[in-house]
Every structure is written in structure tokens, then in C-alpha cells.
Design an enzyme around this catalytic site. Structure first.
Site, PDB file in Angstrom:
ATOM      1  N   ARG A 127      33.279  28.902  31.983  1.00  0.00           N
ATOM      2  CA  ARG A 127      33.309  28.785  33.149  1.00  0.00           C
ATOM      3  C   ARG A 127      33.875  26.880  33.225  1.00  0.00           C
ATOM      4  O   ARG A 127      32.828  26.626  32.240  1.00  0.00           O
ATOM      5  CB  ARG A 127      31.811  28.628  34.798  1.00  0.00           C
ATOM      6  CG  ARG A 127      33.018  27.956  35.710  1.00  0.00           C
ATOM      7  CD  ARG A 127      34.430  28.909  36.394  1.00  0.00           C
ATOM      8  NE  ARG A 127      34.470  28.836  37.803  1.00  0.00           N
ATOM      9  CZ  ARG A 127      35.811  28.925  38.493  1.00  0.00           C
ATOM     10  NH1 ARG A 127      36.710  29.803  37.870  1.00  0.00           N
ATOM     11  NH2 ARG A 127      35.631  29.085  39.702  1.00  0.00           N
ATOM     12  N   THR A 401      43.993  34.696  38.402  1.00  0.00           N
ATOM     13  CA  THR A 401      43.304  35.571  37.653  1.00  0.00           C
ATOM     14  C   THR A 401      43.476  37.056  36.757  1.00  0.00           C
ATOM     15  O   THR A 401      44.299  37.181  36.789  1.00  0.00           O
ATOM     16  CB  THR A 401      41.152  35.700  37.926  1.00  0.00           C
ATOM     17  OG1 THR A 401      41.856  34.035  38.803  1.00  0.00           O
ATOM     18  CG2 THR A 401      40.518  35.187  36.964  1.00  0.00           C
ATOM     19  N   THR A 419      40.811  32.555  33.453  1.00  0.00           N
ATOM     20  CA  THR A 419      41.529  32.190  35.090  1.00  0.00           C
ATOM     21  C   THR A 419      42.102  31.094  34.991  1.00  0.00           C
ATOM     22  O   THR A 419      41.275  30.004  33.897  1.00  0.00           O
ATOM     23  CB  THR A 419      41.012  32.010  35.814  1.00  0.00           C
ATOM     24  OG1 THR A 419      42.329  31.687  36.918  1.00  0.00           O
ATOM     25  CG2 THR A 419      39.614  31.500  36.403  1.00  0.00           C
ATOM     26  N   ASP A 443      38.800  24.575  42.957  1.00  0.00           N
ATOM     27  CA  ASP A 443      37.484  25.902  43.359  1.00  0.00           C
ATOM     28  C   ASP A 443      36.310  25.309  43.545  1.00  0.00           C
ATOM     29  O   ASP A 443      35.400  25.957  44.447  1.00  0.00           O
ATOM     30  CB  ASP A 443      37.094  26.515  41.699  1.00  0.00           C
ATOM     31  CG  ASP A 443      38.246  27.765  42.425  1.00  0.00           C
ATOM     32  OD1 ASP A 443      38.750  27.783  42.952  1.00  0.00           O
ATOM     33  OD2 ASP A 443      37.814  28.682  41.455  1.00  0.00           O
ATOM     34  N   SER A 472      32.914  30.581  41.993  1.00  0.00           N
ATOM     35  CA  SER A 472      34.061  31.244  41.727  1.00  0.00           C
ATOM     36  C   SER A 472      33.805  32.249  42.022  1.00  0.00           C
ATOM     37  O   SER A 472      32.846  32.884  42.006  1.00  0.00           O
ATOM     38  CB  SER A 472      33.841  32.000  39.736  1.00  0.00           C
ATOM     39  OG  SER A 472      34.955  32.918  39.490  1.00  0.00           O
ATOM     40  N   SER A 473      34.597  33.480  42.350  1.00  0.00           N
ATOM     41  CA  SER A 473      34.647  34.326  42.887  1.00  0.00           C
ATOM     42  C   SER A 473      34.881  35.558  41.867  1.00  0.00           C
ATOM     43  O   SER A 473      34.599  37.477  42.014  1.00  0.00           O
ATOM     44  CB  SER A 473      35.682  35.346  44.265  1.00  0.00           C
ATOM     45  OG  SER A 473      35.254  34.226  44.475  1.00  0.00           O
ATOM     46  N   GLY A 493      41.426  37.954  41.767  1.00  0.00           N
ATOM     47  CA  GLY A 493      42.406  37.752  43.509  1.00  0.00           C
ATOM     48  C   GLY A 493      41.580  36.667  43.963  1.00  0.00           C
ATOM     49  O   GLY A 493      41.357  36.868  45.098  1.00  0.00           O
ATOM     50  N   GLY A 494      41.443  35.790  43.574  1.00  0.00           N
ATOM     51  CA  GLY A 494      40.586  34.631  44.833  1.00  0.00           C
ATOM     52  C   GLY A 494      39.268  35.523  45.198  1.00  0.00           C
ATOM     53  O   GLY A 494      38.319  36.440  44.253  1.00  0.00           O
TER      54      GLY A 494
HETATM   55  N1  GLY Z   1      39.971  30.430  40.536  1.00  0.00           N
HETATM   56  C1  GLY Z   1      39.270  31.643  41.033  1.00  0.00           C
HETATM   57  C2  GLY Z   1      38.144  32.565  40.555  1.00  0.00           C
HETATM   58  O1  GLY Z   1      36.927  31.372  40.410  1.00  0.00           O
HETATM   59  O2  GLY Z   1      37.287  32.121  41.582  1.00  0.00           O
END
Ligand code: GLY
Length: 592
Positions: A127, A401, A419, A443, A472-473, A493-494
Site C-alpha cells: 500500500r 482498482t 490500484t 483514502d 483500503s477496502s 470497486g472501492g
Molecule cells: N483505493 C481503493 C481502496 O484501496 O480500497
């Protein structure tokens, strides 16, 4: 007999129409040496409409499922050359940085779950991090929140993690030389590839947002005009950056010329990332979060993603209900799944952030069966709960993503999601280096105590801080059954990612769908706040909506949710089944 299958999906006149363009059975190893790329040229050149199918493609030895056909073919070639699942995933991800710049990247970050044949699965966290000059209030100007600063500026760029993360995973589990894995991406950037209709449309749509950034316009347009389908798209500067990465490894990105170019772009435009931030970037190995679900073992991403924790929470809650008896798409199934989603997303907002900055996060409690029981006891079958009026919607996350799944001949598996945050990230190409930077700082929460009626959250765990990773998701996930590989899945998809992955798993385990049916099935999403179910248009019948309304649920219809790229493994037949997602043109499964 060896089998080579190719499926590619086109979106025809706005409808989701799946077209397996070629399913080729080749009898001899010699013929198999006809490269997949040659076949893909035929595939792409072909406008032929062949029969659609809800049957997954099958293969015996290895499988790659990803968002773009050329990059998927790169991964398949790596497997056929004797590469491991990690080799193939790394090569595919690097190729996607060239052929799928909407989300494939060098300038972003992501996660991998790797399952070896023997031993424990491991999570790789690459990340992005906040630069050293970051602060909790960095998105305020004179005390007023500035959304552009947060999402659309040089300040919105996090220190990229992709190159370091892919290299770490390869160092641990790669088999082929690093340069062999970078070479196809270099070739695709240097020699170019033909622009598809969908890519041309995507580039035309993003061009106005790139206008402030000269290097971006230069790279992603034909002298300021949108590329047309059939044009050759060459990225010379990106090829040179990839060559530095091929010969020097991460040093070719985090130091030397590439790092200098990133810092120069930042300095000239008020950005924060320095060569020192880049030099200090480190990917991490960690232990995945796990749970059992109806006899299956779920292995997913721990924080800094919220994905695995929330997925485990929801599955633990749902294990107490007879979803199979309720039936797929029934009001009762949607109701209990929504209530599980509501509770997991509330906890996400309350507790989750970078574990290195939030050492007291109660992860073991959140993923425990006993906590799920407590939460289940608060769910009423006849009535929707309401989300707390004291808490508000989480800040907007990008949906652009991308996910890829790989299984190799030894049944090692990679689930990789990475992403740039939004479509084409920050839209900022690093001049002279040819790659897009993320806008992942978006985020982070906007500012301390900034919880307001417009739906922003200002809780502490996810405020920006030097060196911190943003929540993050992303939910790269692997499922096992009886100690054998069972499924590899994930999605863009966030925040919807977590619920998309949940539904893909439940569709197979509870509703008995094959993996392609599980990917195809309509999806829905609830994220605590705003307090409503979003569902894929036509995915819920009017009478189901009426029943759910009578329980107190509210709705919004959306065009589509997620883009799962999944593989299922049947240990009894030793067959792999690949399922790309027809919601996104270009999704491809290739096996051999
Ligand atoms: N930017 C989307 C995530 O990391 O969930």
C-alpha cells in the site's frame, strides 16, 4: 491432450454480452507453442460473435484471470515457461501497467495473498504511504476542507508501493529471472499495442481531466486528440523506466533517475514526495486474516486493508443463517446480508486504520465467532436496523482498482489487487518517466473531527500522518477446502469490493453456483452509511424490493458493481475453472 482456452468479453451496445471468442483445443505440445499472443491477435482482430456460455473455462495445468487480454497472455506465457504463480502474477501486473493504465500501475499500490502448496499463506502489503511532510490537517486550507487538494492534486499522491511489493513477492516465491518478468511489459510499451474500442473510449473520456498535466496529455493522446480504435499506442518513456526496473530492481524506481523525476515533478507543483520518502518506502509481509465458513477456510487481507476483516466479520455473522434455504436473491437473504454488511462497515469506520499507527485495533475480537454471535443477536429478521445518526458516510473511494488471480501447476495461488485509487489515478504522468501517479491520499479521512451531515468522517485511526498507510477496502482472498485450494477471488470497486467478494463466495458455497455463475450473478451493496442498499439494475425483482421496503430498507439502482476475476479448483478432478467478469470489457481467462 492439452487444452488452451481463451475467453474474452465485449460489451455490446451497452449490454453485458459475453463472447467466448476462441476456445481452441490443440492436440500436440508443438502446436501449443503457437503463442497465446498470436492467438490473441486473431481474437482481437475477430469481430465474430460466438456462443455465450455460463460455463467457466477449464484447464489442467495453470490459469490466469485478469482485466486485459494482452497482460493475461503475458501471465500465461510465464506459467508455460515454468514460472510460479507469483512469477505469472508479477509479469501480468507489470504488463497491466502498460496495457491497462486505468488501474494497472507502477505508481500505485496494492496487496497480494499468496498460498504455497506447502506451508502457510502470506499477505504482501505494498500500500502507498503518506510522505514525511504529511499531517492530520493537510487537506485543509485556512481551516477549510479542500476536496481537490485531497483527491485531485499533487498532494493527493501517496508514495508508491507496487514495484517494491511485486519485487518482494518475487524474491520470496519467484522461479524465473526478474528481467524475464519485466521484459514483456517493456516490449508492450516500446513496440506499442493496438488501441481497442473500449480503451479509445476510456482515453477520450479522461483526456479533459489530464489537460492540466502536459506530460499526461503527451502520453495518453495523439498530439492532444483522442486515440482512435486501431491506432498503435507506444509509451517510450514508460519502456525506459521499466528497463531501469528490469536491470536494477526496486532501485530502478526508488532511487536514481526515476526517483529524481518523481521528486522534480513534486517540487515543481507543490507535491510532497521526496527522494527520501521514496528511499524509505518498504513493503511488508504479514499474516492473513482467516475464518472457517461452513467447512471452508477463508484467507484474506489483514489491515491496512479493511477488506479481509470486514469479509470475515460478515461471513461469521451469516454462518448462523440458512442462506441456502432462504434462496439466492430472496428478500430474506438480501436482508440478513445487508444487516451483516451494515455492522461490518460500522466497525470498519470506527476502528480500522494503519495497524502500525493504531496498535490497539481490536482485530482478533472483530474476526471472532463470539463477536459475530453478539452482532447476529442484534439483527431482527423482520426489520432493518438503522445506521447511527451520530456517524456518517465514509469518504469517497475510487472504484478503479484491478484484480488478478493466478494458479500454477503445483496449485500455488496468487490473489492480487492493486490500484491507482481513481480512474488513471491522479491523472499525473511523471514527465520523463512515463507512468501515472496514484491519488491514494484520498483514502485518508479528510481532517480531524470532520464528521458532518455531508457524510465525511474525521475519526483518528485513518487520519494522514507521516509514513502512514491509508485505509483500503481491497480484498484479495483465497478459499481452501479440506486443506486443498478451492477458490481465488477479488475485485475492484472501492468499498463495494468487500461485499462483491462476499457475494462471490456465498454464491458458490451457499447457492451452489459454478464459478462463472457466481461472478455473473447480480450484486448489491450496503456500507452502513448512507443507509441504503445499492443494487445492480434488474438485479432485484419489484416484489423483492417491496418486501425489503416493508422491512424498512431503502434503495438505489446502479449500473454495475465490481469486476471479479476468479478461479475455482476442483481437487477431485484436478481441474481449474476460470471466470472473468463480463461487467468489464477485456476481462480474460487463459488456461493451459
Ligand atoms: N483505493 C481503493 C481502496 O484501496 O480500497
Amino acid at each position: 491432450m492439452s487444452v488452451l482456452n481463451i475467453k474474452r468479453y465485449h460489451s455490446v451496445m451497452g449490454a453485458f454480452t459475453r463472447i467466448p471468442v476462441a476456445a481452441v483445443k490443440l492436440k500436440t505440445q508443438g502446436l501449443l507453442q503457437l503463442t497465446t499472443l498470436v492467438l490473441l491477435v486473431a481474437v482481437i482482430a475477430s469481430g465474430a460473435l460466438l456462443t455465450a456460455s455460463t460455463t467457466p473455462i477449464t484447464s489442467r495445468r495453470g490459469m490466469v484471470v485478469a482485466a486485459e487480454p494482452l497482460a493475461t497472455a503475458v501471465g500465461l506465457e510465464v506459467l508455460r515457461d515454468g514460472g510460479s504463480a507469483v512469477d505469472a502474477a508479477v509479469a501480468t501486473a507489470l504488463a497491466l501497467a502498460v496495457t491497462y493504465p486505468q488501474a494497472g500501475n507502477l505508481g500505485g499500490g496494492g496487496f497480494i495473498i499468496f498460498r504455497p502448496t506447502v506451508g502457510s499463506s502470506v499477505a504482501y502489503d505494498f500500500r502507498e504511504t503518506a510522505p514525511a511532510a504529511s499531517s492530520r490537517s493537510m487537506f485543509l486550507v485556512d481551516g477549510v476542507y479542500d476536496g481537490d487538494r485531497h483527491h485531485n492534486s499533487h498532494i493527493a499522491v501517496g508514495v508508491p508501493g507496487t514495484v517494491a511489493g511485486l519485487y518482494l513477492a518475487w524474491s520470496d516465491h519467484g522461479r524465473l529471472p526478474w528481467q524475464r518478468l519485466v521484459a514483456p511489459a517493456i516490449g508492450l510499451a516500446r513496440n506499442g499495442f493496438l488501441v481497442s474500442h473500449d480503451f479509445a473510449a476510456s482515453l477520450a473520456a479522461v483526456l479533459p481531466q489530464m489537460v492540466p498535466y502536459e506530460a499526461s496529455v503527451q502520453q495518453f493522446s495523439d498530439g492532444g486528440e483522442p486515440y482512435q480504435a486501431g491506432d498503435r499506442f507506444v509509451q517510450e518513456e514508460l519502456a525506459s523506466t521499466l528497463e531501469r526496473i528490469a536491470t536494477e530492481g526496486p532501485a530502478g524506481f526508488y532511487s536514481g533517475r526515476t526517483a529524481q523525476l518523481i521528486e522534480a515533478e513534486m517540487l515543481a507543483n507543490g507535491g510532497l514526495i521526496t527522494q527520501s520518502d521514496l528511499g524509505n518506502y518498504r513493503p511488508h509481509r504479514s499474516t492473513p486474516v482467516r475464518t472457517s465458513y461452513r467447512g471452508y477456510e477463508i484467507i484474506s487481507m489483514p489491515p491496512i486493508s479493511s477488506g479481509g476483516t470486514a469479509l470475515v466479520q460478515m461471513l461469521n455473522i451469516l454462518e448462523g443463517y440458512g442462506l441456502a434455504e432462504f434462496g439466492f436473491g430472496s428478500a430474506q437473504t438480501i436482508h440478513v446480508m445487508t444487516e451483516a454488511m451494515r455492522r461490518a462497515f460500522a466497525d470498519r469506520a470506527r476502528y480500522l486504520g494503519d495497524p502500525r499507527f493504531n496498535p490497539m485495533m481490536p482485530i482478533s475480537r472483530l474476526v471472532s465467532k463470539s463477536y459475530a454471535e453478539e452482532l447476529r443477536a442484534t439483527i431482527q429478521l423482520g426489520r432493518a436496523s438503522s445506521s447511527s445518526p451520530l456517524s456518517f458516510e465514509w469518504p469517497t473511494e475510487g472504484t478503479e482498482t484491478t484484480h488478478l488471480s493466478v494458479v500454477d501447476a503445483e496449485r500455488q495461488a496468487v490473489s492480487l489487487t492493486y490500484t491507482l485509487e481513481q480512474l488513471y489515478g491522479s491523472k499525473i504522468v511523471v514527465p520523463g518517466a512515463g507512468f501515472l501517479l496514484n491519488n491514494e491520499m484520498g483514502d485518508f479521512n479528510p481532517a480531524p473531527n470532520m464528521t458532518d451531515v455531508e457524510g465525511r468522517i474525521g475519526t483518528d485511526p485513518n487520519l494522514a500522518s507521516p509514513g502512514k498507510r491509508m485505509l483500503s477496502s481491497m480484498t484479495p482472498t483465497i478459499v481452501e477446502k479440506n486443506g486443498e485450494l478451492f477458490m481465488v477471488t477479488g475485485s475492484p470497486g472501492g468499498r463495494t469490493i468487500i461485499n462483491t467478494v462476499l457475494q462471490t463466495i456465498v454464491n458458490v458455497i451457499d447457492f451452489g453456483m459454478n464459478i462463472q455463475e457466481a461472478v455473473d450473478a447480480p450484486r448489491f451493496h450496503h456500507q452502513w452509511l448512507p443507509d441504503r442498499i445499492s443494487y445492480e439494475r434488474y438485479g432485484l425483482s419489484p416484489d423483492t424490493l417491496t418486501l425489503l421496503e416493508s422491512k424498512g430498507h431503502r434503495f438505489v439502482a446502479v449500473d454495475r458493481q465490481g469486476a471479479v476475476q476468479a478461479i475455482r479448483y476442483d481437487a477431485s478432478t484436478d481441474i481449474l475453472e476460470g471466470a472473468p467478469d463480463r461487467r468489464r470489457a477485456g476481462s480474460t481467462a487463459l488456461g493451459y
